[in-house]
Design a protein around this motif. Structure first.
Motif, PDB file in Angstrom:
ATOM      1  N   UNK A  61       0.822  -1.206   0.000  1.00 44.68           N
ATOM      2  CA  UNK A  61       0.000   0.000   0.000  1.00 44.68           C
ATOM      3  C   UNK A  61       0.857   1.257   0.000  1.00 44.68           C
ATOM      4  N   UNK A  62       2.051   1.170   0.569  1.00 56.39           N
ATOM      5  CA  UNK A  62       2.919   2.347   0.668  1.00 56.39           C
ATOM      6  C   UNK A  62       3.953   2.377  -0.452  1.00 56.39           C
ATOM      7  N   UNK A  63       3.721   1.612  -1.503  1.00 61.31           N
ATOM      8  CA  UNK A  63       4.723   1.506  -2.564  1.00 61.31           C
ATOM      9  C   UNK A  63       4.096   1.820  -3.915  1.00 61.31           C
ATOM     10  N   UNK A  64       3.459   2.996  -3.980  1.00 64.27           N
ATOM     11  CA  UNK A  64       2.875   3.431  -5.238  1.00 64.27           C
ATOM     12  C   UNK A  64       3.943   3.778  -6.249  1.00 64.27           C
ATOM     13  N   UNK A  65       3.682   3.462  -7.510  1.00 62.34           N
ATOM     14  CA  UNK A  65       4.622   3.762  -8.586  1.00 62.34           C
ATOM     15  C   UNK A  65       3.883   4.459  -9.720  1.00 62.34           C
ATOM     16  N   UNK A  66       4.663   5.128 -10.554  1.00 65.67           N
ATOM     17  CA  UNK A  66       4.154   5.702 -11.793  1.00 65.67           C
ATOM     18  C   UNK A  66       4.731   4.889 -12.945  1.00 65.67           C
ATOM     19  N   UNK A  67       3.878   4.482 -13.842  1.00 65.20           N
ATOM     20  CA  UNK A  67       4.286   3.656 -14.980  1.00 65.20           C
ATOM     21  C   UNK A  67       4.003   4.422 -16.262  1.00 65.20           C
ATOM     22  N   UNK A  68       5.026   4.649 -17.059  1.00 61.90           N
ATOM     23  CA  UNK A  68       4.855   5.305 -18.351  1.00 61.90           C
ATOM     24  C   UNK A  68       4.957   4.255 -19.450  1.00 61.90           C
ATOM     25  N   UNK A  69       3.989   4.269 -20.346  1.00 60.39           N
ATOM     26  CA  UNK A  69       3.948   3.323 -21.460  1.00 60.39           C
ATOM     27  C   UNK A  69       3.943   4.075 -22.782  1.00 60.39           C
ATOM     28  N   UNK A  78       8.850   4.246 -12.050  1.00 58.27           N
ATOM     29  CA  UNK A  78       9.542   4.903 -10.945  1.00 58.27           C
ATOM     30  C   UNK A  78       8.550   5.224  -9.836  1.00 58.27           C
ATOM     31  N   UNK A  79       9.071   5.606  -8.719  1.00 53.54           N
ATOM     32  CA  UNK A  79       8.261   5.905  -7.545  1.00 53.54           C
ATOM     33  C   UNK A  79       7.233   6.993  -7.871  1.00 53.54           C
ATOM     34  N   UNK A  80       6.009   6.805  -7.406  1.00 53.88           N
ATOM     35  CA  UNK A  80       4.958   7.768  -7.690  1.00 53.88           C
ATOM     36  C   UNK A  80       5.204   9.077  -6.945  1.00 53.88           C
ATOM     37  N   UNK A  81       5.107  10.174  -7.686  1.00 52.36           N
ATOM     38  CA  UNK A  81       5.229  11.497  -7.077  1.00 52.36           C
ATOM     39  C   UNK A  81       3.844  12.020  -6.721  1.00 52.36           C
ATOM     40  N   UNK A  82       3.814  13.197  -6.143  1.00 50.99           N
ATOM     41  CA  UNK A  82       2.553  13.852  -5.854  1.00 50.99           C
ATOM     42  C   UNK A  82       2.085  14.638  -7.063  1.00 50.99           C
ATOM     43  N   UNK A 111       4.112  11.450   0.327  1.00 55.76           N
ATOM     44  CA  UNK A 111       4.259  11.149   1.760  1.00 55.76           C
ATOM     45  C   UNK A 111       5.163  12.178   2.444  1.00 55.76           C
ATOM     46  N   UNK A 112       6.185  11.710   3.179  1.00 52.34           N
ATOM     47  CA  UNK A 112       7.025  12.607   3.967  1.00 52.34           C
ATOM     48  C   UNK A 112       7.861  13.551   3.104  1.00 52.34           C
ATOM     49  N   UNK A 113       8.033  13.217   1.836  1.00 58.16           N
ATOM     50  CA  UNK A 113       8.797  14.084   0.933  1.00 58.16           C
ATOM     51  C   UNK A 113       7.860  15.032   0.189  1.00 58.16           C
ATOM     52  N   UNK A 114       6.727  15.355   0.816  1.00 58.04           N
ATOM     53  CA  UNK A 114       5.693  16.136   0.155  1.00 58.04           C
ATOM     54  C   UNK A 114       6.089  17.555  -0.207  1.00 58.04           C
ATOM     55  N   UNK A 154       1.596  17.628  -9.845  1.00 60.66           N
ATOM     56  CA  UNK A 154       2.531  18.555 -10.473  1.00 60.66           C
ATOM     57  C   UNK A 154       2.249  19.979  -9.990  1.00 60.66           C
ATOM     58  N   UNK A 155       3.224  20.850 -10.192  1.00 62.09           N
ATOM     59  CA  UNK A 155       3.010  22.259  -9.857  1.00 62.09           C
ATOM     60  C   UNK A 155       1.871  22.835 -10.695  1.00 62.09           C
ATOM     61  N   UNK A 156       1.725  22.358 -11.917  1.00 61.16           N
ATOM     62  CA  UNK A 156       0.614  22.800 -12.768  1.00 61.16           C
ATOM     63  C   UNK A 156      -0.721  22.427 -12.135  1.00 61.16           C
ATOM     64  N   UNK A 157      -0.838  21.185 -11.633  1.00 65.26           N
ATOM     65  CA  UNK A 157      -2.075  20.753 -10.998  1.00 65.26           C
ATOM     66  C   UNK A 157      -2.341  21.542  -9.717  1.00 65.26           C
ATOM     67  N   UNK A 158      -1.292  21.803  -8.949  1.00 63.87           N
ATOM     68  CA  UNK A 158      -1.459  22.562  -7.714  1.00 63.87           C
ATOM     69  C   UNK A 158      -1.869  24.005  -8.002  1.00 63.87           C
ATOM     70  N   UNK A 159      -1.352  24.565  -9.100  1.00 62.17           N
ATOM     71  CA  UNK A 159      -1.776  25.907  -9.488  1.00 62.17           C
ATOM     72  C   UNK A 159      -3.247  25.919  -9.873  1.00 62.17           C
ATOM     73  N   UNK A 160      -3.708  24.840 -10.487  1.00 59.83           N
ATOM     74  CA  UNK A 160      -5.113  24.747 -10.830  1.00 59.83           C
ATOM     75  C   UNK A 160      -5.995  24.758  -9.597  1.00 59.83           C
ATOM     76  N   UNK A 161      -5.466  24.250  -8.505  1.00 59.04           N
ATOM     77  CA  UNK A 161      -6.211  24.194  -7.249  1.00 59.04           C
ATOM     78  C   UNK A 161      -6.066  25.507  -6.473  1.00 59.04           C
ATOM     79  N   UNK A 162      -4.823  25.978  -6.351  1.00 60.71           N
ATOM     80  CA  UNK A 162      -4.563  27.192  -5.571  1.00 60.71           C
ATOM     81  C   UNK A 162      -4.815  28.474  -6.368  1.00 60.71           C
ATOM     82  N   UNK A 163      -4.849  28.367  -7.698  1.00 63.53           N
ATOM     83  CA  UNK A 163      -5.038  29.481  -8.625  1.00 63.53           C
ATOM     84  C   UNK A 163      -3.781  30.329  -8.777  1.00 63.53           C
ATOM     85  N   UNK A 164      -3.038  30.539  -7.730  1.00 61.84           N
ATOM     86  CA  UNK A 164      -1.727  31.212  -7.774  1.00 61.84           C
ATOM     87  C   UNK A 164      -1.020  30.863  -6.478  1.00 61.84           C
ATOM     88  N   UNK A 165       0.300  30.922  -6.487  1.00 62.78           N
ATOM     89  CA  UNK A 165       1.060  30.663  -5.272  1.00 62.78           C
ATOM     90  C   UNK A 165       1.430  31.986  -4.608  1.00 62.78           C
TER      91      UNK A 165
END
Length: 458
Positions: free
Chosen positions: A41-49, A92-96, A148-151, A98-109
């Motif tokens: 459960x704590x070992x999420x990965x991102x797979x690019x095909x 590779x290990x799944x990241x959180x 996770x902790x590297x958020x 993207x900054x683009x997605x976070x900007x879509x949520x926060x609208x601006x930093x």
């Protein structure tokens, strides 16, 4: 959309299609060749095909680029690469998000968040350039926050356009970063001729308007250091060796003069809190916000939090000790999952207390108590090393578990090393020791490059 495979390489389960050939998945573990598959459960990965017969192919080049950067802080480690059923793949290990997605949520930093990001992004570009590569596509979609902790650790997630560096390329990357930082402060500003929506327009469209805008207008309302940065990177850089230290110092100066606190609170943390508590997280798209969520924490609150963290650490150490005393005949697949989870949790509690003690408002007596815990030693001596020794004793049955433990542990160690004063040699030694296990028990992984990157000899 149907998933093209159930699993990749027999060890990575595909779970969800995220778009553009990117899938969320998770690592599976087997105890020996015949053991049942257990998903971590704590070992999420991102797979690019990417289809091997695709008209425009980029995954092979992107994989080579990321592999060549293995070991760098903020660079994902490629766990596996290859081909299967007419597709190329990279895992590779799944990241959180993207900054683009976070900007879509926060609208601006806020300015505070942008200045904190600027330092990380400059260090990452410096590392990429030191490996004779230029990123070329410096944009919010190319970077994500960690999981996770590297958020709060910036992670590179797009490198398909990276190429061998030539004269002027480093400066071009740094200029692109400057535009990106300004864009993230406000998305849209009163720049001449800019009549586009930040929600509907492509980043490239806005970028072209920014490039055509005079520096003074572009940086209107921002600290003077932004103008100094843009003036530096817009002129030819002698010998194509930028003064990265000078550029980082510009943003540190702006941060200090604004009176911001290095408390680890980025905008998305505040927005998540507001969202979870039912508050309206929105802020205007135009204009510049200095910071969000500034709040003084009382000594009493610090004391309660510290006591909770220390109690959790003690419980984690007790569980790890108990597991180490389990009889060999009782060490079934669930046992090994519990071992890796327990030791990872212990390391995470150590990390939390370290970050707690570095908060600018932490009372001095709690800092001293944190130092008395000798967390630098606990991370390796109680958390990582005993786990690896237990797993090593069970090889070859436990090989999958060793590999699954190494990748998230590397990310956490690099996050700690980045925060340590002067890149403490002790942490660099721990990363070399970890990568040595990888070289022995995960020969298909990136560990030889990691070992060399952190000063090891092969």
């Amino acid at each position: 959309m149907a998933l093209p495979f159930v699993s990749i390489d027999g060890r990575y389960e595909l779970q969800l299609h995220l778009g553009d050939g990117i899938y969320a998945g998770r690592r599976q573990f087997r105890l020996g060749d015949d053991g049942p598959a257990v998903s971590g459960e704590d070992h999420g990965v991102m797979i690019k095909l990417e289809r091997c017969d695709a008209e425009k192919q980029s995954l092979e080049r992107e994989t080579e680029n990321i592999c060549s950067l293995a070991g760098g802080v903020g660079v994902p480690l490629v766990e596996r690469q290859g081909s299967q059923g007419g597709y190329r793949y990279m895992v590779h290990r799944r990241a959180g998000p993207t900054l683009e997605a976070l900007l879509g949520w926060c609208r601006a930093f806020s300015l505070k968040t942008v200045l904190l990001l600027a330092e990380q992004l400059l260090r990452l570009l410096r590392f990429i350039h030191s490996r004779s590569l230029t990123l070329r596509q410096v944009r919010p979609s190319a970077f994500a926050i960690g999981a996770a902790k590297a958020g709060n650790q910036i992670t590179l997630v797009e490198a398909a356009e990276a190429r061998a560096i030539r004269d002027g390329d480093a400066g071009a990357d740094l200029a692109a970063l400057g535009y990106m930082l300004i864009y993230m402060c406000r998305r849209v500003a009163p720049w001449r001729g800019l009549e586009v929506s930040p929600i509907e327009s492509q980043y490239d469209d806005i970028l072209q308007h920014m490039i055509a805008t005079p520096t003074e207008t572009l940086c209107e309302g921002l600290p003077r250091e932004f103008i100094e940065y843009m003036e530096y990177v817009r002129r030819p850089i002698e010998s194509d060796k930028p003064d990265y230290d000078h550029l980082c110092q510009l943003f540190r100066t702006a941060f200090t003069e604004k009176g911001f606190s290095r408390d680890g609170v980025y905008d998305w943390i505040v927005y998540k809190y507001r969202y979870n508590s039912g508050q309206d997280p929105a802020q205007p798209v135009t204009g510049i916000t200095d910071q969000l969520g500034g709040r003084h924490i009382s000594d009493e609150e610090f004391g309660k939090e510290f006591s909770t963290l220390v109690e959790e650490l003690g419980q984690a150490k007790g569980l790890c000790l108990s597991l180490s005393n389990t009889e060999e005949r009782d060490r079934k697949p669930d046992y090994w999952t519990e071992v890796t989870t327990a030791h990872s949790t212990l390391v995470q509690w150590c990390y939390d207390i370290m970050m707690f003690s570095r908060h600018p408002e932490t009372p001095d007596d709690l800092r001293r108590q944190s130092e008395d815990l000798r967390l630098h030693d606990e991370v390796w001596d109680a958390g990582i090393k005993p786990c690896l020794m237990l797993l090593r004793a069970g090889v070859p049955q436990t090989s999958d578990y060793i590999q699954g433990f190494l990748y998230p542990t590397f990310i956490l160690l690099t996050a700690i090393a980045e925060c340590a004063p002067q890149r403490d040699e002790k942490w660099e030694g721990y990363i070399r020791d970890l990568s040595a296990y990888g070289m022995k028990y995960d020969s298909c992984g990136p560990w030889t490059r990691v070992h060399k990157c952190w000063g090891g000899s092969v």
